[in-house]
Design a protein around this motif. Structure first.
Motif, short mmCIF file in Angstrom:
data_model
loop_
_atom_site.label_atom_id
_atom_site.label_comp_id
_atom_site.label_asym_id
_atom_site.label_seq_id
_atom_site.Cartn_x
_atom_site.Cartn_y
_atom_site.Cartn_z
N LEU A 108 0.83 -1.20 0.00
CA LEU A 108 0.00 0.00 0.00
C LEU A 108 0.87 1.25 0.00
CD1 LEU A 108 -2.84 1.23 0.15
CD2 LEU A 108 -2.69 1.07 2.64
N CYS A 109 1.95 1.24 0.78
CA CYS A 109 2.87 2.37 0.83
C CYS A 109 3.52 2.60 -0.53
CB CYS A 109 3.94 2.11 1.89
SG CYS A 109 5.12 3.46 2.12
N ILE A 110 3.93 1.53 -1.19
CA ILE A 110 4.54 1.63 -2.52
C ILE A 110 3.54 2.21 -3.53
CG2 ILE A 110 5.46 0.29 -4.45
CD1 ILE A 110 6.66 -1.62 -2.36
N GLN A 111 2.32 1.73 -3.49
CA GLN A 111 1.31 2.20 -4.42
C GLN A 111 1.01 3.68 -4.22
OE1 GLN A 111 -1.80 -0.60 -3.49
NE2 GLN A 111 -1.22 -2.01 -5.12
N ALA A 138 13.45 2.70 5.87
CA ALA A 138 14.24 2.30 4.71
C ALA A 138 13.39 2.27 3.45
CB ALA A 138 14.88 0.92 4.96
N LEU A 139 12.14 1.82 3.59
CA LEU A 139 11.23 1.81 2.44
C LEU A 139 10.93 3.23 1.97
CD1 LEU A 139 9.45 0.28 0.45
CD2 LEU A 139 7.62 0.31 2.15
N ALA A 140 10.70 4.14 2.90
CA ALA A 140 10.43 5.53 2.54
C ALA A 140 11.61 6.14 1.78
CB ALA A 140 10.12 6.35 3.79
N GLN A 141 12.84 5.85 2.25
CA GLN A 141 14.02 6.36 1.56
C GLN A 141 14.16 5.74 0.17
OE1 GLN A 141 17.02 5.38 4.46
NE2 GLN A 141 16.79 7.30 5.57
N ALA A 142 13.84 4.45 0.07
CA ALA A 142 13.92 3.77 -1.22
C ALA A 142 12.93 4.36 -2.21
CB ALA A 142 13.66 2.28 -1.03
N LEU A 143 11.71 4.61 -1.76
CA LEU A 143 10.68 5.14 -2.65
C LEU A 143 11.00 6.57 -3.08
CD1 LEU A 143 7.52 3.66 -0.91
CD2 LEU A 143 8.62 2.89 -3.02
N ALA A 144 11.61 7.35 -2.17
CA ALA A 144 12.04 8.70 -2.54
C ALA A 144 13.13 8.62 -3.62
CB ALA A 144 12.55 9.44 -1.30
N TYR A 145 14.03 7.67 -3.46
CA TYR A 145 15.12 7.44 -4.42
C TYR A 145 14.55 7.09 -5.79
CZ TYR A 145 19.73 5.54 -5.86
OH TYR A 145 20.93 5.29 -6.48
N TYR A 156 15.97 -1.15 -8.10
CA TYR A 156 16.41 -0.74 -6.76
C TYR A 156 17.04 -1.87 -5.94
CZ TYR A 156 16.69 1.65 -2.31
OH TYR A 156 17.17 2.19 -1.15
N PRO A 157 16.44 -3.06 -5.88
CA PRO A 157 17.08 -4.12 -5.08
C PRO A 157 18.52 -4.40 -5.48
CG PRO A 157 14.84 -4.74 -5.60
CD PRO A 157 15.14 -3.52 -6.42
N LYS A 158 18.82 -4.36 -6.79
CA LYS A 158 20.19 -4.59 -7.25
C LYS A 158 21.13 -3.49 -6.72
CE LYS A 158 18.42 -6.65 -11.52
NZ LYS A 158 18.33 -6.52 -13.00
N HIS A 159 20.67 -2.24 -6.80
CA HIS A 159 21.46 -1.12 -6.27
C HIS A 159 21.66 -1.29 -4.77
CE1 HIS A 159 21.15 1.96 -9.69
NE2 HIS A 159 20.58 0.86 -10.15
N PHE A 160 20.61 -1.69 -4.10
CA PHE A 160 20.65 -1.84 -2.64
C PHE A 160 21.66 -2.91 -2.23
CE2 PHE A 160 19.31 -3.54 1.43
CZ PHE A 160 19.01 -2.40 2.16
N TYR A 161 21.60 -4.06 -2.86
CA TYR A 161 22.51 -5.15 -2.49
C TYR A 161 23.95 -4.80 -2.82
CZ TYR A 161 18.35 -8.01 -1.80
OH TYR A 161 17.15 -8.50 -1.34
N LEU A 162 24.16 -3.99 -3.84
CA LEU A 162 25.50 -3.56 -4.22
C LEU A 162 26.13 -2.70 -3.12
CD1 LEU A 162 27.74 -3.39 -6.40
CD2 LEU A 162 26.56 -1.37 -7.30
N SER A 182 20.14 2.51 2.63
CA SER A 182 19.28 3.33 1.77
C SER A 182 19.66 4.80 1.87
CB SER A 182 17.80 3.12 2.13
OG SER A 182 17.57 3.35 3.50
N LEU A 183 20.06 5.25 3.07
CA LEU A 183 20.50 6.64 3.24
C LEU A 183 21.80 6.88 2.48
CD1 LEU A 183 20.31 9.44 4.50
CD2 LEU A 183 21.43 8.52 6.55
N MET A 184 22.74 5.93 2.56
CA MET A 184 24.01 6.10 1.86
C MET A 184 23.80 6.20 0.36
SD MET A 184 27.41 3.70 1.79
CE MET A 184 26.62 2.58 0.62
#
Length: 206
Positions: A108-111, A138-145, A156-162, A182-184
């Motif tokens: 719901l947050c993503i949508q 972390a989800l909020a930061q990811a969605l802003a990104y 995003y998951p690929k960037h995150f794991y990297l 996610s902040l970094m």
């Protein structure tokens, strides 16, 4: 509960509790800066003693910095006090540890945040939630990104794991530090696109 409270006082600890309380004293009670903290707090809590008031001390990372500003029990006869922090225990206050999003809440947050996208893949959304371990911040930061166009939902998951960081709660049980990762990632984008802004931020942090 906004309709219940007559007054909500939100204090951002990272800005400085004493600075904000002195400003609050000026606004509520007309108190000048030359009074002691003890007198300042006594006057403020006398002013709101009979009100339905909610006091929030937000992001308290130093428990000792809060001691001088806590109200006596009788000052909150009709109100409540909340502190938010990343510590397991702050002074003698009861602790309520917030859980991560459920899959439904995360979706719901993503949508809501990516509502301008034509379609959102349930599989891609699930992979994002798994990457950030359903952590709300972390989800909020990811969605802003993502919403700023730095990458797509699928990427995003690929960037995150990297860039993934680890913090070791104990030697035997390392935990992924999703918020710092996610902040970094956001700071790396800031350094790339607005290096002067990052430099200013670093100077503010000291």
């Amino acid at each position: 509960h906004q309709g219940y409270y007559q007054r909500i006082l939100w204090i951002y600890a990272e800005i400085g509790i004493d600075v904000q309380m002195r400003e609050l004293g000026r606004v509520l009670c007309g108190i000048e800066d030359d009074v002691s903290i003890a007198i300042l707090m006594q006057r403020i809590y006398q002013k709101i003693a009979n009100e339905k008031v909610l006091i929030v001390f937000d992001n308290v990372d130093d428990p000792e910095s809060l001691t001088a500003f806590l109200p006596p029990e009788e000052a909150l006869r009709y109100g409540h006090l909340i502190t938010t922090h990343r510590l397991m225990k702050v002074l003698a206050l009861p602790v309520f540890q917030l859980e991560g999003f459920t899959p439904e809440e995360g979706m719901l947050c993503i949508q809501k945040r990516l509502k301008n996208q034509s379609s959102i893949s349930v599989d891609e959304a699930s992979q994002l939630l798994n990457a950030v371990e359903n952590h709300p911040l972390a989800l909020a930061q990811a969605l802003a990104y993502i919403s700023r166009g730095h990458c797509t939902l699928a990427e995003y998951p690929k960037h995150f794991y990297l860039h993934q960081l680890r913090s070791h709660a104990s030697i035997d049980e390392p935990t992924l530090d999703t918020v710092r990762t996610s902040l970094m990632m956001s700071l790396l984008q800031l350094r790339k696109k607005q290096p002067q802004a990052l430099s200013l931020l670093q100077n503010c942090i000291g």
